[in-house]
Design an enzyme around this catalytic site. Sequence first.
Site, short mmCIF file in Angstrom:
data_model
loop_
_atom_site.label_atom_id
_atom_site.label_comp_id
_atom_site.label_asym_id
_atom_site.label_seq_id
_atom_site.Cartn_x
_atom_site.Cartn_y
_atom_site.Cartn_z
N ASP A 405 14.36 -0.90 -6.46
CA ASP A 405 14.62 -1.99 -5.54
C ASP A 405 14.15 -3.33 -6.13
OD1 ASP A 405 15.22 -2.99 -2.77
OD2 ASP A 405 13.09 -3.46 -2.83
N GLU A 458 18.82 -2.24 -8.79
CA GLU A 458 19.38 -3.24 -7.90
C GLU A 458 19.01 -4.59 -8.50
OE1 GLU A 458 19.11 -5.11 -3.42
OE2 GLU A 458 17.35 -4.41 -4.49
#
Length: 727
Positions: A405, A458
């Site tokens: 993330d 990401e």
Amino acid sequence: MQLAQQFEQVLCSQPFSQLGIITNSNESKLRVWRPNAQGITIQWENSALEDLTLSSKDGLFEASLPKGYDGEVYRVITQGSQDKKGNIDPYQFKEQAYHAVHYIDSAPENLYKQAGAQLISLTTGSGNEISGVRFCVFAPNASTVSLIGDFNQWDGRMHPMEKTSMGYWVLFVPELTEGERYKYHIKDAHGHDLPHKADPLGFSAEQYPSHASKIFNHDTYEWNDRVWMEQRGKNKYQSPMSIYEVHLGSWKRPDDASGARYLTYRELAEDLVAYVSDMGYTHVELLPISEFPFDGSWGYQPVGMFAPTSRFGNPDDFKYFVDKCHQAGIGVIIDWVPAHFPEDGHGLARFDGSCVYEYEDPRKGWHPDWNSCIYDFGKDTVRQFLVANALFWLDKFHVDGLRVDAVASMLYLDYSRNDGEWIPNVDGGNENYEAISLLKWMNEEVYKHYPDAMTIAEESTSFPKVSRPVFDGGLGFGFKWNMGWMHDSLHYIAKDPAYRNYHHGDITFSMVYAFDENFVLPISHDEVVHGKGSMLHKMPGDEWQQAANLRCYAGFMYGHPGKKLNFMGNELAQAREWNHDSSLDWHLLDYDKHKGVQTLNKALNHLYTSTPALYEQDHNPAGFAWLDHGNADQSVVSFVRTSKDAKQKVYVVSNFTPVPRKHFRIGVDEACSLSLALNTDASEFWGSNYEVVSEVDTQNTPWNDRPYSVEVTLPPLSTVFYITNLD
């Protein structure tokens, strides 16, 4: 008296020097610390009993040992206590306590194998076996650390830990067992009490209000996924990957509780696995399941990095879920959050009164977007903590991948900061060299130990070579989310079809860079929250056109190069935004529109996974060619996908207007027949069922710079797939 007062205040960092068997040149003494006890009896391993003398009213007892003492294990029995058996004194096991720190820094994975609460057994001098738990926690600037739990009534005076030269505090406590709750009572460098801290390496944790860590044994679960684990090493870049992104707490709520509780890991192992398998997805991606205190963070503010959240069950229950996924042929990816952590008092923030885990300067150590702490990526201990955690999930839980993330926030020192709010690197730039180094090391370790697993970034910027090997100058990730494709294509599809011809570049630009990285096309949870609207309500037009636009867009996505990811609920054409506090709107499947969109998503998955031309060359320019990317006037895009052996081709045409196109000609490379594989406008998908050509032979009419062509009909707001298999 001074010594007793030190223990009373829990200010001693070297309890082994004053407790247990104390030997000097003149004599050996046995010393026990039991605050408030009226008397102490020692039971030796040979069953002999001996009373200790109270040397201080504050609870320090001692007795001289006879000459020839041979290291017998002894128990401490508190006189007047209901526990007649007493406890084996932990302060007779210094070497066993120190054992953990001998190996911690030799390999990253040794951190979770040695630190935290480790269930171990040892053999006494008489051959008896003693089981217990060795505790080891890093708090280099604490003045004292004590172990607290139900076993000592959460009394910070009872189990002071020993500080080692490496900054770890250690203690072996005999006879503790799995399931016991514990925390650490820490005083900072000035002797001030800190909030009781959960174990950073804790394998299991309780929810609010205790947030206590729990002793857990990872070695008892029996896996049944051998077949999956042996075959998952196949080339992922040339394999289909259609990912169903799931928030476990809101996918579905139990009927028996009106949504008041969550499905457990074991219930999800039945219901979710069956659904994902039927829908044809190849993987599930779970929003973070590392323990987190606040439901509204969706898991992106984790505190217990080494513990799957107990909201849904214990760690073995989560293993059971992964096991069942694997037995059904479904891979498991988890969201992993190494970028930041929250300030909750029981967590990592100012763990020993100082910035043990985070950067001290808020210009590097505080995240303005999420009001959270940023890990100090330059500290060896923090780097090992994060890399060990990545390996931990692959090791203990058999997960198949880590989706990392907020990578962009790690890479740039000025991420979400204004001028003067950030510190340049040594070269005056904005790249965080320490974070870059950490990510490279993490990826190297993951692929060294688990070459059949994968990491996914990401990453929302144009940082180069995110999904290229470290030895080639890359960050080392296996895949990268294609945020550019997501942003541009959603911007395009939200336009009224009457104006799409002015934005045609938005739907075609992604192919300029489509093979720069190993891309995953994401329509994630971030696109259906915070006022962005559901996928259905992003679409323009009346009720029918909204659904048709959504189906057309889904078809375009599955034809486009790149692996696929869709957030739960998208496949239902959910009308409202995602709400983490409630279930998906499964009742919508009672309506033909929503059932039709779900049926389309199922059909797209099965077409995709059974058609090599649609996945084998997702990351190879040889697998894609435009037929016509410039037809802005009609808002039509057409391209061809080719299998690795070039024997299968799929011609994909998307009509992004509500105007049907009859006698629409597309170029074809060879003389052949084309068969309709899927039409998003079909009646089973709640389409208009506009008449289309099912089989068509090529004509000797050059078109789109190709020697042959065919004429097809394009239904309104549709994507059609035509397939040909060449001998």
